[in-house]
Motif scaffolding. Structure first.
Motif, PDB file in Angstrom:
ATOM      1  N   ALA A 233       1.788   1.960  15.972  1.00 49.20           N
ATOM      2  CA  ALA A 233       2.245   2.342  14.639  1.00 49.20           C
ATOM      3  C   ALA A 233       1.473   1.515  13.630  1.00 49.20           C
ATOM      4  CB  ALA A 233       3.745   2.113  14.488  1.00 49.20           C
ATOM      5  N   GLY A 234       1.171   2.126  12.486  1.00 53.30           N
ATOM      6  CA  GLY A 234       0.408   1.400  11.486  1.00 53.30           C
ATOM      7  C   GLY A 234       0.256   2.202  10.215  1.00 53.30           C
ATOM      8  N   ALA A 235      -0.665   1.759   9.380  1.00 52.81           N
ATOM      9  CA  ALA A 235      -0.926   2.419   8.102  1.00 52.81           C
ATOM     10  C   ALA A 235      -2.417   2.398   7.823  1.00 52.81           C
ATOM     11  CB  ALA A 235      -0.167   1.728   6.974  1.00 52.81           C
ATOM     12  N   VAL A 236      -2.889   3.453   7.161  1.00 57.72           N
ATOM     13  CA  VAL A 236      -4.296   3.582   6.797  1.00 57.72           C
ATOM     14  C   VAL A 236      -4.405   3.708   5.280  1.00 57.72           C
ATOM     15  CG1 VAL A 236      -6.303   5.107   6.873  1.00 57.72           C
ATOM     16  CG2 VAL A 236      -5.079   4.562   8.965  1.00 57.72           C
ATOM     17  N   ARG A 237      -5.304   2.939   4.705  1.00 58.09           N
ATOM     18  CA  ARG A 237      -5.586   3.000   3.276  1.00 58.09           C
ATOM     19  C   ARG A 237      -6.985   3.554   3.080  1.00 58.09           C
ATOM     20  NH1 ARG A 237      -2.881   2.733  -1.686  1.00 58.09           N
ATOM     21  NH2 ARG A 237      -4.224   1.783  -3.290  1.00 58.09           N
ATOM     22  N   THR A 238      -7.105   4.684   2.382  1.00 59.00           N
ATOM     23  CA  THR A 238      -8.404   5.287   2.110  1.00 59.00           C
ATOM     24  C   THR A 238      -8.679   5.248   0.616  1.00 59.00           C
ATOM     25  OG1 THR A 238      -7.361   7.480   2.063  1.00 59.00           O
ATOM     26  CG2 THR A 238      -8.413   6.794   4.122  1.00 59.00           C
ATOM     27  N   ASN A 239      -9.955   5.061   0.273  1.00 59.11           N
ATOM     28  CA  ASN A 239     -10.383   5.013  -1.119  1.00 59.11           C
ATOM     29  C   ASN A 239     -11.575   5.936  -1.309  1.00 59.11           C
ATOM     30  OD1 ASN A 239      -8.820   2.611  -2.459  1.00 59.11           O
ATOM     31  ND2 ASN A 239      -9.467   1.865  -0.445  1.00 59.11           N
ATOM     32  N   ALA A 240     -11.415   6.935  -2.120  1.00 56.24           N
ATOM     33  CA  ALA A 240     -12.507   7.846  -2.490  1.00 56.24           C
ATOM     34  C   ALA A 240     -12.364   8.110  -3.988  1.00 56.24           C
ATOM     35  CB  ALA A 240     -12.437   9.130  -1.666  1.00 56.24           C
ATOM     36  N   LEU A 241     -12.120   9.365  -4.365  1.00 56.34           N
ATOM     37  CA  LEU A 241     -11.853   9.649  -5.775  1.00 56.34           C
ATOM     38  C   LEU A 241     -10.538   9.017  -6.210  1.00 56.34           C
ATOM     39  CD1 LEU A 241     -12.966  13.393  -5.926  1.00 56.34           C
ATOM     40  CD2 LEU A 241     -14.247  11.359  -6.635  1.00 56.34           C
TER      41      LEU A 241
END
Length: 366
Positions: A233-241
């Motif tokens: 279990a975890g979390a993902v942080r994405t950065n684009a627009l």
């Protein structure tokens, strides 16, 4: 496949066949005839096609002192009875691994160059139906694992991947990734892990670069003899627009018995995709079962579902049944049936079936 790739592959097979017997090596050659209805999973089927497949795979492994080297060469050669419905293709695969081990640490280098059908990869990972094209993937990675105590270890890894397509409908991109993981045993039958990773995705030509960071906790336990449960279990942080955080996780239960093997797996993930040249959220569910009728004959059943979690997400489901019967020490007969169903966002459901008959030649210590 271009002659630049096919010629070295053929020469490599010929050269490896003459290697000394001291090396541990295997050769597997599946051959099959497949009849596929509605291969492009269109809402209105355009017909059926017969495919002839030849899939050689050679693996060589050598151990010298503290070092281990493994080389795998393979290829999928597929010829189509109707190229308007499914293209004829030759898809090479080359993988190499080198590891050096000490009493407390292991250092490894991996490299691979592979081609695959986007019809298979996009459907399996995101449930998408795409144009019948070819995906080329090249990867290079290193890893270092060190035992901290008798019950704990740490692993550092880095990799770079380059994906390209032979159609303008999909976006070429490259991705660089780094990760760290800490693992420890809490008891004789249970294990924990803490992991963190960061990656950068750069699409070619169009689109913005994006980054991805993930934190995860893993737990594995042997429930009883033959039963194993693995959960993350975890979390993902994405950065684009724009930036966003998504929950991710996976759950897998497996059983291995004398008369029956089965597995159930669910996962929710954020991975790179060629349709947008960016990170895509998706979810998958898989179940499989293997039952031996006799010592030489077994039945395998399975269902898999992949679904994109984006706004215009698609969903794809496949179900299969296969029989494998050992004819001799080196030869086996296979018979399989598969049904696929695609549900594009806002569109009608499409279905397709396939029936495959084949022979498999497998020779350990070739």
């Amino acid at each position: 496949m271009s002659s630049r790739i096919s010629t070295p592959l053929v020469l490599a097979f010929q050269a490896l066949a003459w290697l000394p017997a001291m090396a541990q090596n295997t050769l597997t050659v599946p051959m099959e005839i497949v009849r596929v209805s509605n291969p492009d999973l269109a809402a209105e089927s355009r017909g059926s096609v017969t495919l002839y497949r030849f899939h050689p795979q050679y693996t060589l492994q050598t151990i010298q002192g503290d070092s281990r080297t493994e080389l795998s060469l393979g290829g999928m050669i597929e010829r189509s009875g109707n190229t308007d419905l499914s293209a004829s293709r030759t898809l090479p695969s080359v993988r190499a691994l080198w590891e050096n081990a000490s009493p407390v640490a292991v250092f490894g280098v991996r490299a691979s160059l592979e081609e695959a059908s986007t019809r298979e990869t996009e459907f399996a990972e995101f449930g998408r139906v795409t144009r019948d094209s070819t995906q080329r993937t090249g990867t290079l990675g290193v890893s270092w694992t060190r035992n901290l105590t008798a019950d704990s270890s740490v692993e550092l890894a880095a990799s770079h991947a380059r994906l390209s397509y032979d159609t303008p409908l999909l976006v070429d991109y490259s991705e660089t990734l780094g990760s760290v993981a800490y693992r420890f045993e809490s008891s004789a039958n249970s294990r924990y892990s803490l992991s963190a990773s960061a990656s950068r995705l750069n699409p070619d030509g169009v689109g913005e670069s994006s980054s991805r960071g993930e934190l995860g906790l893993g737990y594995e336990v042997d429930l009883s003899e033959g039963f194993n449960l693995n959960a993350t279990a975890g979390a993902v942080r994405t950065n684009a627009l724009r930036s966003k955080t998504d929950p991710v996780g996976a759950l897998r239960l497996t059983f291995t018995g004398e008369r029956l093997d089965y597995a159930v797996a669910w996962s929710r993930y954020v991975s790179a995709g060629g349709s947008l040249g960016a990170y895509t959220r998706a979810e998958s569910l898989e179940t499989s079962l293997t039952y031996p009728f006799t010592v030489n004959t077994s039945l395998s059943l399975g269902i898999a579902r992949a679904r994109s979690l984006e706004t215009n997400g698609d969903a794809g489901v496949s179900a299969f049944a296969r029989i494998r019967s050992e004819l001799t020490r080196f030869w086996a007969f296979t018979l399989g049936f598969e049904q696929r169903r695609a549900k594009p966002f806002g569109g009608p459901t499409a279905r397709g079936n396939s029936v495959a008959v084949g022979l498999v030649y497998a020779h350990p210590n070739f």
